[in-house]
Motif scaffolding. Structure first.
Motif, PDB file in Angstrom:
ATOM      1  N   ASN A 110      25.471  23.582  18.224  1.00 53.91           N
ATOM      2  CA  ASN A 110      25.912  22.775  19.359  1.00 53.91           C
ATOM      3  C   ASN A 110      25.995  23.575  20.647  1.00 53.91           C
ATOM      4  O   ASN A 110      26.381  23.043  21.689  1.00 53.91           O
ATOM      5  CB  ASN A 110      27.264  22.104  19.073  1.00 53.91           C
ATOM      6  CG  ASN A 110      28.406  23.104  18.981  1.00 53.91           C
ATOM      7  OD1 ASN A 110      28.180  24.317  18.855  1.00 53.91           O
ATOM      8  ND2 ASN A 110      29.631  22.606  19.026  1.00 53.91           N
ATOM      9  N   ARG A 111      25.650  24.867  20.574  1.00 49.94           N
ATOM     10  CA  ARG A 111      25.582  25.720  21.771  1.00 49.94           C
ATOM     11  C   ARG A 111      24.362  26.629  21.640  1.00 49.94           C
ATOM     12  O   ARG A 111      23.910  26.914  20.534  1.00 49.94           O
ATOM     13  CB  ARG A 111      26.845  26.568  21.919  1.00 49.94           C
ATOM     14  CG  ARG A 111      28.138  25.763  22.042  1.00 49.94           C
ATOM     15  CD  ARG A 111      29.254  26.641  22.560  1.00 49.94           C
ATOM     16  NE  ARG A 111      30.549  26.006  22.448  1.00 49.94           N
ATOM     17  CZ  ARG A 111      31.017  25.073  23.273  1.00 49.94           C
ATOM     18  NH1 ARG A 111      30.266  24.662  24.274  1.00 49.94           N
ATOM     19  NH2 ARG A 111      32.222  24.558  23.091  1.00 49.94           N
ATOM     20  N   PRO A 112      23.844  27.116  22.767  1.00 51.36           N
ATOM     21  CA  PRO A 112      22.693  28.026  22.697  1.00 51.36           C
ATOM     22  C   PRO A 112      23.040  29.304  21.942  1.00 51.36           C
ATOM     23  O   PRO A 112      24.149  29.828  22.056  1.00 51.36           O
ATOM     24  CB  PRO A 112      22.398  28.322  24.172  1.00 51.36           C
ATOM     25  CG  PRO A 112      22.994  27.177  24.931  1.00 51.36           C
ATOM     26  CD  PRO A 112      24.224  26.791  24.156  1.00 51.36           C
ATOM     27  N   VAL A 113      22.102  29.791  21.136  1.00 50.22           N
ATOM     28  CA  VAL A 113      22.286  31.041  20.401  1.00 50.22           C
ATOM     29  C   VAL A 113      21.022  31.881  20.536  1.00 50.22           C
ATOM     30  O   VAL A 113      19.921  31.353  20.707  1.00 50.22           O
ATOM     31  CB  VAL A 113      22.588  30.790  18.908  1.00 50.22           C
ATOM     32  CG1 VAL A 113      23.821  29.930  18.736  1.00 50.22           C
ATOM     33  CG2 VAL A 113      21.405  30.166  18.199  1.00 50.22           C
ATOM     34  N   HIS A 114      21.201  33.191  20.455  1.00 48.87           N
ATOM     35  CA  HIS A 114      20.074  34.123  20.391  1.00 48.87           C
ATOM     36  C   HIS A 114      19.991  34.607  18.953  1.00 48.87           C
ATOM     37  O   HIS A 114      20.804  35.414  18.507  1.00 48.87           O
ATOM     38  CB  HIS A 114      20.278  35.285  21.350  1.00 48.87           C
ATOM     39  CG  HIS A 114      20.226  34.894  22.792  1.00 48.87           C
ATOM     40  ND1 HIS A 114      20.673  35.715  23.814  1.00 48.87           N
ATOM     41  CD2 HIS A 114      19.768  33.764  23.394  1.00 48.87           C
ATOM     42  CE1 HIS A 114      20.502  35.100  24.976  1.00 48.87           C
ATOM     43  NE2 HIS A 114      19.957  33.921  24.742  1.00 48.87           N
ATOM     44  N   SER A 115      19.012  34.099  18.222  1.00 49.35           N
ATOM     45  CA  SER A 115      18.907  34.336  16.792  1.00 49.35           C
ATOM     46  C   SER A 115      17.487  34.736  16.436  1.00 49.35           C
ATOM     47  O   SER A 115      16.549  34.510  17.203  1.00 49.35           O
ATOM     48  CB  SER A 115      19.300  33.043  16.042  1.00 49.35           C
ATOM     49  OG  SER A 115      18.947  33.105  14.684  1.00 49.35           O
ATOM     50  N   ILE A 116      17.325  35.337  15.243  1.00 52.29           N
ATOM     51  CA  ILE A 116      15.980  35.625  14.756  1.00 52.29           C
ATOM     52  C   ILE A 116      15.304  34.338  14.299  1.00 52.29           C
ATOM     53  O   ILE A 116      14.108  34.316  14.052  1.00 52.29           O
ATOM     54  CB  ILE A 116      16.009  36.655  13.604  1.00 52.29           C
ATOM     55  CG1 ILE A 116      16.813  36.123  12.416  1.00 52.29           C
ATOM     56  CG2 ILE A 116      16.574  37.982  14.096  1.00 52.29           C
ATOM     57  CD1 ILE A 116      16.798  37.041  11.210  1.00 52.29           C
ATOM     58  N   TYR A 117      16.097  33.255  14.183  1.00 54.80           N
ATOM     59  CA  TYR A 117      15.557  31.952  13.808  1.00 54.80           C
ATOM     60  C   TYR A 117      15.460  31.074  15.056  1.00 54.80           C
ATOM     61  O   TYR A 117      15.834  31.481  16.144  1.00 54.80           O
ATOM     62  CB  TYR A 117      16.447  31.294  12.750  1.00 54.80           C
ATOM     63  CG  TYR A 117      16.647  32.145  11.525  1.00 54.80           C
ATOM     64  CD1 TYR A 117      15.663  32.231  10.540  1.00 54.80           C
ATOM     65  CD2 TYR A 117      17.816  32.896  11.356  1.00 54.80           C
ATOM     66  CE1 TYR A 117      15.847  33.026   9.416  1.00 54.80           C
ATOM     67  CE2 TYR A 117      17.998  33.695  10.238  1.00 54.80           C
ATOM     68  CZ  TYR A 117      17.014  33.756   9.276  1.00 54.80           C
ATOM     69  OH  TYR A 117      17.194  34.551   8.167  1.00 54.80           O
TER      70      TYR A 117
END
Length: 269
Positions: free
Chosen positions: A229-236
């Motif tokens: 529900n919020r922006p994330v910096h992920s490997i996915y």
């Protein structure tokens, strides 16, 4: 329902045993006052409290824990050390370190013969945590849920006074189509890479993240379903849904409510 605290708890491989938790400053007068149980309500916390990078790291770690959970559950299937379907993960961050350091503390129990209802487990953990917090405050001390054995977990990464608790996650082998209680009847010790899983993460800034992890083997693998529900910096590559908590099914709503209440209680520890 299994009673808290439980014996025979396990951790997921890859976690390092923590050093002893260093207690904070002496209790203040307000600390010694009678505590009031927090009341969660899917409120709207400060969305800038955590960075997209920290959110992404907790998501990545929860997916890794879930994959390890599946492999180890399959490996122990049918043994006296068979693992349960749910694992609790507590997340903390030391932002004074450069780069910041994410710490995890984990709890994984033996299996329940009749399976274990996740919302009921969260309710049980919440009641236990609140009882421990009240008892600690009456005696003028602090209870930390991240302390192995004495808290809610068996194993924890290193914790220092600068390491702030930021949220929690659940790894589960239940899926939308089958419970682990039913699935495990046809699982062998060689099936660890064939098992999917689910996970939920709830963080102090109101971030909610859900995933349905695909199996790891090529014959059964596919794309993970990941929603935040919020922006994330992920490997996915998660899909953003600002209304994740409000669009959930009745079953998932009970899980989210259980996670939020447990989180608010732990924030008061």
């Amino acid at each position: 329902m299994t009673q808290i605290p439980r014996s025979g708890r396990h951790h997921l491989p890859g976690d390092n045993m923590s050093t002893a938790w260093q207690q904070g400053p002496p209790p203040t007068a307000s600390w010694q006052q009678a505590p009031v149980e927090p009341r969660p309500s899917f409120s709207e916390p400060d969305p800038t409290a955590l960075s997209a990078s920290v959110r992404g790291r907790t998501l990545d770690r929860t997916i890794q824990v879930n994959a390890s959970h599946a492999r180890n559950a399959a490996d122990r299937i049918g043994t006296r050390d068979a693992l349960g379907e749910h694992a609790l993960i507590l997340y903390s961050v030391d932002e004074t370190a450069r780069p910041y350091r994410l710490s995890t503390a984990t709890r994984l129990d033996y299996e329940e013969h009749r399976g274990e209802h996740l919302p009921a487990l969260l309710h049980e953990l919440t009641n236990h945590a609140w009882t421990q917090i009240q008892a600690a405050q009456r005696s003028g001390r602090r209870w930390d849920p991240r302390t192995p054995m004495e808290g809610l977990v068996l194993r924890s990464d290193e914790i220092t006074p600068e390491t702030e608790y930021i949220g929690l996650g659940i790894s589960t082998l239940d899926t939308p189509t089958a419970s682990w209680h039913d699935t495990k009847r046809s699982v062998t010790s060689a099936d660890g890479l064939n098992l999917p899983g689910q996970g939920y993460v709830y963080l102090k800034d109101g971030t909610a993240m859900y995933f349905l992890r695909a199996a790891q083997t090529s014959g059964n693998s596919g794309q993970h379903t990941i929603i935040t529900n919020r922006p994330v910096h992920s490997i996915y590559r998660p899909r953003l849904d600002n209304e994740l908590l409000y669009n959930a099914s009745l079953q998932d709503t009970a899980v989210w409510q259980g996670l939020e209440k447990l989180h608010h209680v732990l924030m008061s520890a």
